[in-house]
Write a protein that holds these residues in place. Sequence first.
Motif, PDB file in Angstrom:
ATOM      1  N   TRP A 169       0.855  -1.183   0.000  1.00 33.40           N
ATOM      2  CA  TRP A 169       0.000   0.000   0.000  1.00 33.40           C
ATOM      3  C   TRP A 169       0.891   1.233   0.000  1.00 33.40           C
ATOM      4  O   TRP A 169       1.796   1.351   0.822  1.00 33.40           O
ATOM      5  CB  TRP A 169      -0.894   0.021   1.234  1.00 33.40           C
ATOM      6  CG  TRP A 169      -1.971  -1.006   1.168  1.00 33.40           C
ATOM      7  CD1 TRP A 169      -1.948  -2.250   1.722  1.00 33.40           C
ATOM      8  CD2 TRP A 169      -3.215  -0.898   0.483  1.00 33.40           C
ATOM      9  NE1 TRP A 169      -3.109  -2.913   1.427  1.00 33.40           N
ATOM     10  CE2 TRP A 169      -3.909  -2.103   0.666  1.00 33.40           C
ATOM     11  CE3 TRP A 169      -3.809   0.114  -0.258  1.00 33.40           C
ATOM     12  CZ2 TRP A 169      -5.167  -2.322   0.131  1.00 33.40           C
ATOM     13  CZ3 TRP A 169      -5.061  -0.107  -0.792  1.00 33.40           C
ATOM     14  CH2 TRP A 169      -5.725  -1.309  -0.589  1.00 33.40           C
ATOM     15  N   LEU A 170       0.611   2.156  -0.928  1.00 37.76           N
ATOM     16  CA  LEU A 170       1.381   3.392  -1.035  1.00 37.76           C
ATOM     17  C   LEU A 170       0.471   4.592  -0.818  1.00 37.76           C
ATOM     18  O   LEU A 170      -0.654   4.608  -1.296  1.00 37.76           O
ATOM     19  CB  LEU A 170       2.016   3.511  -2.422  1.00 37.76           C
ATOM     20  CG  LEU A 170       2.931   2.365  -2.855  1.00 37.76           C
ATOM     21  CD1 LEU A 170       3.281   2.510  -4.326  1.00 37.76           C
ATOM     22  CD2 LEU A 170       4.182   2.352  -2.010  1.00 37.76           C
ATOM     23  N   ARG A 171       0.973   5.584  -0.094  1.00 37.25           N
ATOM     24  CA  ARG A 171       0.278   6.868   0.019  1.00 37.25           C
ATOM     25  C   ARG A 171       1.014   7.828  -0.909  1.00 37.25           C
ATOM     26  O   ARG A 171       2.197   8.071  -0.722  1.00 37.25           O
ATOM     27  CB  ARG A 171       0.337   7.400   1.448  1.00 37.25           C
ATOM     28  CG  ARG A 171      -0.700   6.791   2.339  1.00 37.25           C
ATOM     29  CD  ARG A 171      -0.687   7.463   3.688  1.00 37.25           C
ATOM     30  NE  ARG A 171      -0.196   6.469   4.627  1.00 37.25           N
ATOM     31  CZ  ARG A 171       0.509   6.721   5.700  1.00 37.25           C
ATOM     32  NH1 ARG A 171       0.843   7.941   6.007  1.00 37.25           N
ATOM     33  NH2 ARG A 171       0.907   5.757   6.488  1.00 37.25           N
ATOM     34  N   THR A 172       0.311   8.343  -1.918  1.00 43.38           N
ATOM     35  CA  THR A 172       0.937   9.263  -2.856  1.00 43.38           C
ATOM     36  C   THR A 172       0.266  10.628  -2.754  1.00 43.38           C
ATOM     37  O   THR A 172      -0.804  10.754  -2.140  1.00 43.38           O
ATOM     38  CB  THR A 172       0.823   8.758  -4.306  1.00 43.38           C
ATOM     39  OG1 THR A 172      -0.507   8.967  -4.776  1.00 43.38           O
ATOM     40  CG2 THR A 172       1.189   7.291  -4.428  1.00 43.38           C
ATOM     41  N   ASP A 173       0.880  11.634  -3.372  1.00 41.77           N
ATOM     42  CA  ASP A 173       0.264  12.964  -3.360  1.00 41.77           C
ATOM     43  C   ASP A 173      -1.005  13.014  -4.205  1.00 41.77           C
ATOM     44  O   ASP A 173      -1.767  13.962  -4.130  1.00 41.77           O
ATOM     45  CB  ASP A 173       1.258  14.022  -3.825  1.00 41.77           C
ATOM     46  CG  ASP A 173       1.814  13.767  -5.213  1.00 41.77           C
ATOM     47  OD1 ASP A 173       1.652  12.653  -5.739  1.00 41.77           O
ATOM     48  OD2 ASP A 173       2.424  14.697  -5.776  1.00 41.77           O
ATOM     49  N   LYS A 174      -1.267  11.974  -5.002  1.00 42.61           N
ATOM     50  CA  LYS A 174      -2.476  11.900  -5.816  1.00 42.61           C
ATOM     51  C   LYS A 174      -3.522  10.962  -5.214  1.00 42.61           C
ATOM     52  O   LYS A 174      -4.600  10.814  -5.755  1.00 42.61           O
ATOM     53  CB  LYS A 174      -2.135  11.436  -7.233  1.00 42.61           C
ATOM     54  CG  LYS A 174      -1.293  12.434  -7.984  1.00 42.61           C
ATOM     55  CD  LYS A 174      -1.055  11.966  -9.392  1.00 42.61           C
ATOM     56  CE  LYS A 174      -0.250  12.995 -10.157  1.00 42.61           C
ATOM     57  NZ  LYS A 174      -0.160  12.691 -11.570  1.00 42.61           N
ATOM     58  N   GLY A 175      -3.188  10.297  -4.124  1.00 40.63           N
ATOM     59  CA  GLY A 175      -4.120   9.377  -3.491  1.00 40.63           C
ATOM     60  C   GLY A 175      -3.488   8.022  -3.230  1.00 40.63           C
ATOM     61  O   GLY A 175      -2.319   7.797  -3.545  1.00 40.63           O
ATOM     62  N   PRO A 176      -4.251   7.088  -2.646  1.00 45.22           N
ATOM     63  CA  PRO A 176      -3.713   5.770  -2.313  1.00 45.22           C
ATOM     64  C   PRO A 176      -3.527   4.897  -3.549  1.00 45.22           C
ATOM     65  O   PRO A 176      -4.257   5.019  -4.526  1.00 45.22           O
ATOM     66  CB  PRO A 176      -4.786   5.184  -1.390  1.00 45.22           C
ATOM     67  CG  PRO A 176      -6.050   5.852  -1.831  1.00 45.22           C
ATOM     68  CD  PRO A 176      -5.656   7.238  -2.268  1.00 45.22           C
ATOM     69  N   THR A 235       3.187  -4.556   9.139  1.00 49.41           N
ATOM     70  CA  THR A 235       2.959  -3.114   9.191  1.00 49.41           C
ATOM     71  C   THR A 235       4.189  -2.475   9.812  1.00 49.41           C
ATOM     72  O   THR A 235       4.957  -3.142  10.517  1.00 49.41           O
ATOM     73  CB  THR A 235       1.701  -2.764  10.010  1.00 49.41           C
ATOM     74  OG1 THR A 235       1.832  -3.340  11.309  1.00 49.41           O
ATOM     75  CG2 THR A 235       0.451  -3.298   9.351  1.00 49.41           C
ATOM     76  N   PRO A 282       6.007   5.303   8.111  1.00 50.45           N
ATOM     77  CA  PRO A 282       6.054   5.002   6.676  1.00 50.45           C
ATOM     78  C   PRO A 282       7.491   4.890   6.167  1.00 50.45           C
ATOM     79  O   PRO A 282       8.388   5.577   6.641  1.00 50.45           O
ATOM     80  CB  PRO A 282       5.353   6.192   6.031  1.00 50.45           C
ATOM     81  CG  PRO A 282       4.565   6.832   7.117  1.00 50.45           C
ATOM     82  CD  PRO A 282       5.308   6.557   8.390  1.00 50.45           C
ATOM     83  N   TYR A 291      -5.662   1.796  -8.235  1.00 52.14           N
ATOM     84  CA  TYR A 291      -5.804   3.145  -7.717  1.00 52.14           C
ATOM     85  C   TYR A 291      -7.257   3.571  -7.874  1.00 52.14           C
ATOM     86  O   TYR A 291      -7.985   3.037  -8.706  1.00 52.14           O
ATOM     87  CB  TYR A 291      -4.857   4.123  -8.409  1.00 52.14           C
ATOM     88  CG  TYR A 291      -4.890   4.052  -9.915  1.00 52.14           C
ATOM     89  CD1 TYR A 291      -5.772   4.826 -10.648  1.00 52.14           C
ATOM     90  CD2 TYR A 291      -4.035   3.195 -10.605  1.00 52.14           C
ATOM     91  CE1 TYR A 291      -5.809   4.754 -12.025  1.00 52.14           C
ATOM     92  CE2 TYR A 291      -4.065   3.117 -11.983  1.00 52.14           C
ATOM     93  CZ  TYR A 291      -4.954   3.908 -12.690  1.00 52.14           C
ATOM     94  OH  TYR A 291      -4.988   3.820 -14.051  1.00 52.14           O
ATOM     95  N   PHE A 305      -8.190   9.037  -9.133  1.00 48.58           N
ATOM     96  CA  PHE A 305      -6.740   9.224  -9.238  1.00 48.58           C
ATOM     97  C   PHE A 305      -6.446   9.982 -10.525  1.00 48.58           C
ATOM     98  O   PHE A 305      -6.861   9.591 -11.611  1.00 48.58           O
ATOM     99  CB  PHE A 305      -6.055   7.854  -9.262  1.00 48.58           C
ATOM    100  CG  PHE A 305      -4.594   7.890  -8.955  1.00 48.58           C
ATOM    101  CD1 PHE A 305      -4.146   7.844  -7.648  1.00 48.58           C
ATOM    102  CD2 PHE A 305      -3.657   7.935  -9.972  1.00 48.58           C
ATOM    103  CE1 PHE A 305      -2.793   7.840  -7.365  1.00 48.58           C
ATOM    104  CE2 PHE A 305      -2.303   7.940  -9.699  1.00 48.58           C
ATOM    105  CZ  PHE A 305      -1.871   7.890  -8.386  1.00 48.58           C
TER     106      PHE A 305
END
Length: 90
Positions: free
Chosen positions: A4-11, A45, A49, A71, A75
């Motif tokens: 799972w990645l958290r990006t500036d555009k969403g998960p 987990t 991060p 995504y 996104f």
Amino acid sequence: VVIWLRTDKGPVAVVMVGATNVGQMRMAFDPELVSNIGQQGRVQTYDSPIPVKAGDELGTFCMGSTAIVLYPETFDIAPQPGVVLIGQSL
């Protein structure tokens, strides 16, 4: 392996699928996270991060397989017309 990645555009979820004859999957961000070593499946987990920059390696297939990127519909990704080549930036 699901990452799972958290990006500036969403998960974003990256699903690394080990097919028949895939030796192992090794994760670049955690050398202890290796598939097919005789252990039960587990959820890993992290307390904080792990930073991953665009273009960083997430993991390696030892014998090949496939990765699926998921995504949300919202996104913001601009379509790239034409053919995608190996190593081409998207």
